[in-house]
Design an enzyme around this catalytic site. Structure first.
Site, PDB file in Angstrom:
ATOM      1  N   ARG A  78       0.843  -1.219   0.000  1.00 51.11           N
ATOM      2  CA  ARG A  78       0.000   0.000   0.000  1.00 51.11           C
ATOM      3  C   ARG A  78       0.871   1.259   0.000  1.00 51.11           C
ATOM      4  O   ARG A  78       0.480   2.313  -0.480  1.00 51.11           O
ATOM      5  CB  ARG A  78      -0.982  -0.002   1.184  1.00 51.11           C
ATOM      6  CG  ARG A  78      -1.811   1.277   1.260  1.00 51.11           C
ATOM      7  CD  ARG A  78      -3.072   1.141   2.117  1.00 51.11           C
ATOM      8  NE  ARG A  78      -2.840   0.545   3.412  1.00 51.11           N
ATOM      9  CZ  ARG A  78      -2.254   1.159   4.437  1.00 51.11           C
ATOM     10  NH1 ARG A  78      -1.830   2.398   4.323  1.00 51.11           N
ATOM     11  NH2 ARG A  78      -2.083   0.534   5.581  1.00 51.11           N
ATOM     12  N   TYR A 131     -17.122  13.370 -16.870  1.00 51.30           N
ATOM     13  CA  TYR A 131     -17.593  11.984 -16.735  1.00 51.30           C
ATOM     14  C   TYR A 131     -18.645  11.953 -15.603  1.00 51.30           C
ATOM     15  O   TYR A 131     -18.466  12.608 -14.564  1.00 51.30           O
ATOM     16  CB  TYR A 131     -16.394  11.079 -16.435  1.00 51.30           C
ATOM     17  CG  TYR A 131     -16.786   9.679 -16.066  1.00 51.30           C
ATOM     18  CD1 TYR A 131     -17.502   8.887 -16.959  1.00 51.30           C
ATOM     19  CD2 TYR A 131     -16.453   9.143 -14.827  1.00 51.30           C
ATOM     20  CE1 TYR A 131     -17.880   7.604 -16.615  1.00 51.30           C
ATOM     21  CE2 TYR A 131     -16.818   7.851 -14.488  1.00 51.30           C
ATOM     22  CZ  TYR A 131     -17.539   7.089 -15.382  1.00 51.30           C
ATOM     23  OH  TYR A 131     -17.913   5.829 -15.046  1.00 51.30           O
ATOM     24  N   ASP A 205      -8.248  16.415 -16.381  1.00 46.35           N
ATOM     25  CA  ASP A 205      -8.438  14.995 -16.675  1.00 46.35           C
ATOM     26  C   ASP A 205      -8.060  14.791 -18.146  1.00 46.35           C
ATOM     27  O   ASP A 205      -8.760  15.258 -19.045  1.00 46.35           O
ATOM     28  CB  ASP A 205      -9.900  14.613 -16.401  1.00 46.35           C
ATOM     29  CG  ASP A 205     -10.170  13.130 -16.593  1.00 46.35           C
ATOM     30  OD1 ASP A 205      -9.496  12.513 -17.439  1.00 46.35           O
ATOM     31  OD2 ASP A 205     -11.073  12.586 -15.917  1.00 46.35           O
ATOM     32  N   LYS A 230      -8.618   3.402 -19.770  1.00 47.82           N
ATOM     33  CA  LYS A 230      -8.896   3.778 -21.149  1.00 47.82           C
ATOM     34  C   LYS A 230      -7.623   3.641 -22.003  1.00 47.82           C
ATOM     35  O   LYS A 230      -7.084   2.562 -22.104  1.00 47.82           O
ATOM     36  CB  LYS A 230      -9.478   5.188 -21.174  1.00 47.82           C
ATOM     37  CG  LYS A 230     -10.601   5.423 -20.126  1.00 47.82           C
ATOM     38  CD  LYS A 230     -11.768   4.505 -20.339  1.00 47.82           C
ATOM     39  CE  LYS A 230     -12.953   4.685 -19.420  1.00 47.82           C
ATOM     40  NZ  LYS A 230     -12.803   5.022 -18.034  1.00 47.82           N
TER      41      LYS A 230
HETATM   42  N1  PLP Z   1     -12.416  10.389 -16.310  1.00 51.65           N
HETATM   43  C1  PLP Z   1     -12.970  10.170 -17.518  1.00 51.65           C
HETATM   44  C2  PLP Z   1     -12.833  11.214 -18.593  1.00 51.65           C
HETATM   45  C3  PLP Z   1     -13.670   8.983 -17.779  1.00 51.65           C
HETATM   46  O1  PLP Z   1     -14.218   8.786 -18.986  1.00 51.65           O
HETATM   47  C4  PLP Z   1     -13.787   8.031 -16.727  1.00 51.65           C
HETATM   48  C5  PLP Z   1     -14.504   6.763 -16.955  1.00 51.65           C
HETATM   49  O2  PLP Z   1     -15.114   6.549 -17.978  1.00 51.65           O
HETATM   50  C6  PLP Z   1     -13.211   8.306 -15.492  1.00 51.65           C
HETATM   51  C7  PLP Z   1     -12.527   9.486 -15.325  1.00 51.65           C
HETATM   52  C8  PLP Z   1     -13.314   7.323 -14.363  1.00 51.65           C
HETATM   53  O3  PLP Z   1     -12.393   6.294 -14.568  1.00 51.65           O
HETATM   54  P1  PLP Z   1     -12.540   4.821 -13.936  1.00 51.65           P
HETATM   55  O4  PLP Z   1     -13.727   4.187 -14.584  1.00 51.65           O
HETATM   56  O5  PLP Z   1     -11.237   4.188 -14.269  1.00 51.65           O
HETATM   57  O6  PLP Z   1     -12.749   5.001 -12.478  1.00 51.65           O
END
Ligand code: PLP
Length: 415
Positions: A78, A131, A205, A230
């Site tokens: 961890r 998201y 992001d 992704k």
């Molecule tokens: N940020 C974006 C732009 C996303 O599209 C997503 C998920 O689709 C996330 C964050 C969240 O990621 P995770 O599903 O790996 O928690």
């Protein structure tokens, strides 16, 4: 007399410096193959999976020194693990940060940033298109702890500027945004944030672009987030996240919170993402090539009402996209003249494209944000964000583009 056990080999692991691109000036496609390299005791060419929870100390003195930080070494996964560190160094290098922190998911990464930087009474400016779970975390969870949020259209600098208050601590945005593909001007917002009297932290992001296409830290952002689920992993078989930081002090604070809250990635997932990154540059090139062709095809189709893709001249923020991105990426959103009914028929009739959420994998995925990834939002918030009922999101894969277009074509004739 009993022989003393040999030196603990684990502690002979050497990691290359995270920002080795600065030192050796390697191109990013070279870095995807080599960054975050590790030399283990046996000369393994790729990082071994240290699937262990805890690491042996040679003696009490060594344990004390490692805990105090006066000697390098691993203690407990961890708190740190060689396979995880290899991935962290790799992504830090690609994004040109001082360090990176791998997390169990993109949402764990975002939550770690919020928990570290926000206190009761703080104010956050966030994109009105994010998201769905990020919006939900901000709106439904952080507000319970006395954090105030102002969702704004971050593609408008004026809206960002007008939203700043004396207690604004953080600006959080996605560019391109999920799923509208709205583009925000990272360097202009970074200037706004750093010139503010309260030294606002800008968090971007970068999931939709990956560092191959866009490097927010170089454009002035303080923190970059990735859902590594992704493009970074790219094979739809891992859920993981990453935080990349420009400043060492900020990095140390985030590390402490991640250590204490425990939302870490596990070594096997870290290994898989690191393996995926080796082909990231190749994949992003192909995703972008295919997506531009598909966007052009859709734009010319008589049943298609509108198409949003950063590399199309018709995109309202095309010039900002061209300024800060190296290619258009693999994501397209579009709407059909027949509205949701026609979109539903399209999604039910695709054969090669897969009807599934998530994005950034090698295979082409199609989904309906209003009823799937962004269903948490109220209809009013969805409309305000431009997530209309007819919006279809396409994550264009790396298949032969003619096959993707043929599949969309046969499905569109039935819509
Ligand atoms: N940020 C974006 C732009 C996303 O599209 C997503 C998920 O689709 C996330 C964050 C969240 O990621 P995770 O599903 O790996 O928690």
């Amino acid at each position: 007399m009993k022989k003393k056990p040999k030196t603990n080999k684990i502690r002979t692991i050497k990691h290359h410096k995270p920002n080795c691109n600065k030192i050796s000036k390697l191109a990013i496609d070279t870095l995807t193959v080599h960054a975050g390299g590790m030399q283990d005791a046996y000369g393994a060419v790729v990082p071994p999976i240290y699937q262990v929870s805890t690491f042996r100390f040679k003696n009490v003195n060594q344990g004390v020194k490692i805990f105090q930080g006066t000697q390098k070494g691993y203690i407990y996964t961890r708190l740190g693990n060689p396979t995880i560190k290899t991935l962290e160094d790799c992504v830090a290098s690609l994004e040109n940060g001082v360090g990176a922190l791998a997390c169990a998911s993109g949402m764990a990464a975002i939550n770690t940033v919020f928990q570290t930087l926000l206190s009761q009474g703080d104010h956050v400016i966030c994109g009105n298109v994010l998201y769905g779970a990020t919006t939900s975390l901000l709106k439904n969870i952080l507000t319970k702890f006395g954090v105030e949020i102002s969702p704004v259209d971050t593609s408008s600098l004026k809206e960002c500027q007008n939203a700043i208050k004396s207690n604004t601590r953080l600006i959080f945005l996605e560019t391109p945004a999920n799923p509208t593909l709205a583009i925000s001007d990272i360097s202009a917002i970074a200037r706004l944030a750093s010139n503010s009297s309260n030294k606002i932290i800008l968090v971007v992001d970068n999931t939709f672009c990956s560092p191959i296409i866009q490097k927010p830290l170089e454009l002035g952002a303080d923190i970059v987030i990735h859902s590594m689920t992704k493009y970074l992993n790219g094979h739809a078989d891992v859920v993981a996240g990453m935080i990349v930081v420009k400043d060492q002090g900020l990095f140390d604070k985030l590390r402490t919170v991640l250590n204490d809250t425990g939302g870490i990635i596990d070594p096997l997932q870290a290994f898989l993402v690191h393996r995926g990154i080796k082909t990231l540059a190749l994949r992003m090139e192909r995703h972008s090539f295919n997506a531009l062709k598909v966007a052009n095809y859709l734009q010319d189709h008589p049943k298609v009402k509108w198409v949003r893709y950063p590399w199309l001249k018709s995109h309202p923020h095309h010039s900002v996209a061209k300024k800060q991105m190296k290619a258009g990426g693999g994501m397209i959103s579009f709407g059909l003249k027949g509205g949701f009914k026609a979109a539903k028929s399209l999604m039910n009739n695709v054969q090669l494209c897969t009807l599934a959420v998530s994005l950034g994998g090698v295979e082409t995925l199609i989904e309906h944000p209003a009823s799937m990834t962004h269903f948490h939002l109220s209809p009013k918030d969805r409309i305000a964000a431009g997530i209309t009922d007819d919006l279809v999101r396409l994550s264009v894969g790396i298949e032969n583009v003619n096959d993707i277009i043929k599949d969309l074509d046969q499905a569109l004739t039935k819509s």
